[in-house]
Scaffold this active site. Sequence first.
Site, PDB file in Angstrom:
ATOM      1  CG  HIS A 141       8.888 -11.972  11.376  1.00 56.24           C
ATOM      2  ND1 HIS A 141       9.708 -11.558  10.354  1.00 56.24           N
ATOM      3  CD2 HIS A 141       7.617 -11.667  10.968  1.00 56.24           C
ATOM      4  CE1 HIS A 141       8.980 -11.014   9.388  1.00 56.24           C
ATOM      5  NE2 HIS A 141       7.709 -11.081   9.721  1.00 56.24           N
ATOM      6  CG  HIS A 215       6.376  -6.605  10.687  1.00 55.29           C
ATOM      7  ND1 HIS A 215       5.094  -6.508  10.220  1.00 55.29           N
ATOM      8  CD2 HIS A 215       6.877  -7.722  10.143  1.00 55.29           C
ATOM      9  CE1 HIS A 215       4.834  -7.540   9.437  1.00 55.29           C
ATOM     10  NE2 HIS A 215       5.911  -8.293   9.374  1.00 55.29           N
ATOM     11  CD  GLU A 352       8.058  -7.025   6.779  1.00 51.83           C
ATOM     12  OE1 GLU A 352       8.804  -7.965   7.082  1.00 51.83           O
ATOM     13  OE2 GLU A 352       6.896  -7.206   6.355  1.00 51.83           O
TER      14      GLU A 352
HETATM   15  C1  BGC Z   1       5.746 -11.789   6.263  1.00 50.99           C
HETATM   16  C2  BGC Z   1       4.378 -12.358   6.048  1.00 50.99           C
HETATM   17  C3  BGC Z   1       3.770 -12.624   7.360  1.00 50.99           C
HETATM   18  C4  BGC Z   1       3.737 -11.352   8.126  1.00 50.99           C
HETATM   19  C5  BGC Z   1       3.226 -11.615   9.483  1.00 50.99           C
HETATM   20  C6  BGC Z   1       5.601 -10.523   7.001  1.00 50.99           C
HETATM   21  O1  BGC Z   1       6.846  -9.956   7.248  1.00 50.99           O
HETATM   22  O2  BGC Z   1       6.415 -11.595   5.040  1.00 50.99           O
HETATM   23  O3  BGC Z   1       4.419 -13.551   5.322  1.00 50.99           O
HETATM   24  O4  BGC Z   1       2.497 -13.158   7.246  1.00 50.99           O
HETATM   25  O5  BGC Z   1       5.020 -10.801   8.241  1.00 50.99           O
HETATM   26  O6  BGC Z   1       2.617 -10.524   9.952  1.00 50.99           O
END
Ligand code: BGC
Length: 389
Positions: A141, A215, A352
């Site tokens: 991210h 998210h 997402e």
């Molecule tokens: C990921 C997860 C991660 C989460 C964090 C998601 O987009 O795929 O693995 O733990 O984000 O909040």
Amino acid sequence: MTPIEPNRSRTWHRSVLGAAVLGMGVLLTGTSAGAGSVDKTPFGNTQDGKAVDLYTLTNDRGASVKFIAYGGIITAINVPDRWGKLDNVVLGFKELADYESMNPYFGALIGRYGNRIGGAKFTLDGTQYQLAANNGPNSLHGGTKGFDKVVWAVEPLSSVSGAAARLNYTSKDGEEGYPGTLTVQVVYSLTNDNELRIDYEATTDKPTVVNLTSHSYFNLAGDGTGGIDDHILTINADRYTPVDATLIPTGQLASVTATPFDFRQGAPIGARIRSNDPQMAYGRGYDHNFVLNRSGGGLSLAARVYEPRSGRIMEISTTEPGVQFYSGNFLDSTLVGAAGQQYRQTDGFCLETQHFPDSPNKPSFPTTVLKPGETLKSTTIHKFSTDAS
Ligand code: BGC
């Protein structure tokens, strides 16, 4: 409507003719009753002293979306159940300090690269770029300070079909290890059809890689009401991208047939979440990218979620090729949400919309490279309705 306190909060109303009236510190007369509005109030200061405002988009049916300039974080989506009662259907915190210190990306804008880049590095035009390894050996991210942790500049927009605001951020060349100055604009619109529409645009001055997403963790029964096991999920995907033990795709596009990943006909999220499929062990549940069935590059249905008790339905359409379905596996009771409840595993789910994880290292995946002169454009729509509408 939130009361107006001059110099403290501001409301932008759409006039009867649909023209926006911006920047007024007082409630405007002459606006049509029920017109969409954008309201702004202070939410607090970041630890380094930046003022952060909370914006509320309200449509003419009374539904609203709240977001803060910090991380572009959507803090609430208030939509009706089958009896017309509004509830907030996303997880979030009460205080800015919680978003700053412990947010597992609740509601946030994610960039420069949503999802994982394997080994926290990639090579572009012969140069290797090193990123922060903030998720085991991988970069997740956008790195240590991704777009979820910066303060965006927000402008309310004119909209004849609801309420909207644009968020702007310019990421410097080399920020978090990524090449190129990246100029990003995201527009949040709440239409009078109860659609939350997210439009992304980005340009760069050097070749780079980009994968933008949002998210939110959803619970269509309402934030703080418990688990999402009974939500019926449909994902419009014949294939998904299996992962290794660190959640990096193997590169294969595998069929969902006869696996817990087959959501084509709709299934409760909890029905197969305890399956002993090794893929489910890697993610401690669902944490996988689905390859969306689509023809052409326009908006196409990615997923539909139905919550039987409230009757709420969310349909997601996107221009993106994939969607990461994450079942909130890493929520572990240590976080307390705005409703005063602990968040436990599977108390919320994320869908997402995105390009596939680790695309910069997977030449067979749709490209995430953005070059000077090109404009990245991507749209995702979350349409809320009920089984009574
Ligand atoms: C990921 C997860 C991660 C989460 C964090 C998601 O987009 O795929 O693995 O733990 O984000 O909040």
